[in-house]
Design a protein around this motif. Sequence first.
Motif, short mmCIF file in Angstrom:
data_model
loop_
_atom_site.label_atom_id
_atom_site.label_comp_id
_atom_site.label_asym_id
_atom_site.label_seq_id
_atom_site.Cartn_x
_atom_site.Cartn_y
_atom_site.Cartn_z
N THR A 68 1.21 -0.91 -8.29
CA THR A 68 2.26 0.04 -7.95
C THR A 68 1.87 0.86 -6.72
OG1 THR A 68 2.96 0.25 -10.26
CG2 THR A 68 3.64 2.00 -8.75
N PHE A 69 2.81 0.97 -5.77
CA PHE A 69 2.64 1.88 -4.64
C PHE A 69 3.09 3.28 -5.06
CE2 PHE A 69 2.88 -1.96 -1.82
CZ PHE A 69 1.68 -1.77 -1.15
N TRP A 70 2.28 4.27 -4.71
CA TRP A 70 2.58 5.67 -4.99
C TRP A 70 2.57 6.45 -3.67
CZ3 TRP A 70 2.91 7.84 -10.09
CH2 TRP A 70 2.59 6.93 -11.13
N PHE A 71 3.34 7.52 -3.64
CA PHE A 71 3.47 8.35 -2.45
C PHE A 71 3.34 9.81 -2.82
CE2 PHE A 71 6.60 11.04 -0.23
CZ PHE A 71 6.12 10.98 1.06
N ASP A 72 2.56 10.55 -2.01
CA ASP A 72 2.43 11.98 -2.25
C ASP A 72 2.45 12.70 -0.90
OD1 ASP A 72 2.12 14.39 -3.53
OD2 ASP A 72 -0.06 14.23 -3.72
N ASN A 73 3.25 13.74 -0.83
CA ASN A 73 3.33 14.57 0.37
C ASN A 73 2.99 16.00 -0.02
OD1 ASN A 73 3.82 15.75 2.82
ND2 ASN A 73 6.05 15.59 2.70
N PHE A 121 -2.18 1.32 -6.79
CA PHE A 121 -2.99 1.31 -8.01
C PHE A 121 -2.47 0.26 -8.98
CE2 PHE A 121 -5.24 4.75 -6.51
CZ PHE A 121 -6.07 5.34 -7.47
N LYS A 122 -3.36 -0.21 -9.83
CA LYS A 122 -2.94 -1.11 -10.89
C LYS A 122 -1.83 -0.44 -11.70
CE LYS A 122 -7.30 -3.64 -11.35
NZ LYS A 122 -8.57 -3.74 -12.09
N VAL A 175 -6.41 4.37 -1.91
CA VAL A 175 -5.53 5.37 -1.30
C VAL A 175 -5.89 5.52 0.17
CG1 VAL A 175 -7.09 7.22 -2.03
CG2 VAL A 175 -4.76 7.78 -1.36
N VAL A 176 -4.89 5.74 1.00
CA VAL A 176 -5.14 6.13 2.38
C VAL A 176 -4.63 7.55 2.56
CG1 VAL A 176 -2.97 5.04 3.16
CG2 VAL A 176 -4.77 5.57 4.82
N SER A 186 -9.95 5.19 0.46
CA SER A 186 -10.87 5.26 -0.67
C SER A 186 -10.49 4.23 -1.71
CB SER A 186 -10.85 6.65 -1.32
OG SER A 186 -11.24 7.65 -0.41
N ILE A 187 -11.49 3.66 -2.36
CA ILE A 187 -11.29 2.80 -3.53
C ILE A 187 -11.76 3.57 -4.76
CG2 ILE A 187 -12.11 0.75 -4.76
CD1 ILE A 187 -12.10 -0.79 -2.22
#
Length: 235
Positions: A68-73, A121-122, A175-176, A186-187
């Motif tokens: 799953t792609f996640w987004f945070d601002n 993330f998984k 995450v980037v 980071s992994i």
Amino acid sequence: MVEEAMKSEESKIIDDAKVTGVRSNGEEDEQPEEGEIVGGEGDGDTISSSSSRPGTAVAQHPLEHSWTFWFDNPSARSKQDAWGSSLRSIYTFSTVEEFWSLYNNIHRPSKLAVGIDFYCFKNNIEPKWEDPVCANGGKWTVIFQKSKSDTCWLYTLLAMIGEQFDHGDDICGAVVNVRKSQEKISIWTKNAANESAQVSIGKQWKKVLDNNDTIGFIFHDDAMKDRNARNKYTV
């Protein structure tokens, strides 16, 4: 205001005009509105890469795990909001074709606004220290000059979803982090105390990235206590 800002930024990440959604029941979804997160309630939608032409179909190559792609601002979060309140799941994919359908229509890290964190993330693992799977883990991190992480972000994603790590089961995701003067990839892993597994992941990641610099691993527990926590392992 926070929700409106989130939707505005999300619309910059995924070009919804090029991605067709498929609901969990298999019915084709209509084109989402600009910035809309299809699926709601934090469940990333799953997309289909099948051809839209009648009578044609694209063979699907399943991945070992769904991702799953996640987004945070964080900049859209008020000071009173708890960390993670602006975190949103975007899409979930489970085949090679679905991945490329998504990747080809999302902005690279160099095109994202400063302050954004973009995760892969998984499925069913939230990119939070508090997530039960992540709670006892840590992360390897590589730092890049501004707008220089695009290729390494792709190589990291391909290595993860392609199960190229000997200890891939220990990986939660990647995450980037896009910042004013640099970008960080980071992994995240599950079991920080398992030194041999973490060192193996770090060494293999460096080979994937063709990186000769020393990189470090930090326990999440240490990072929660001290934002300047020291590396526990280096490779």
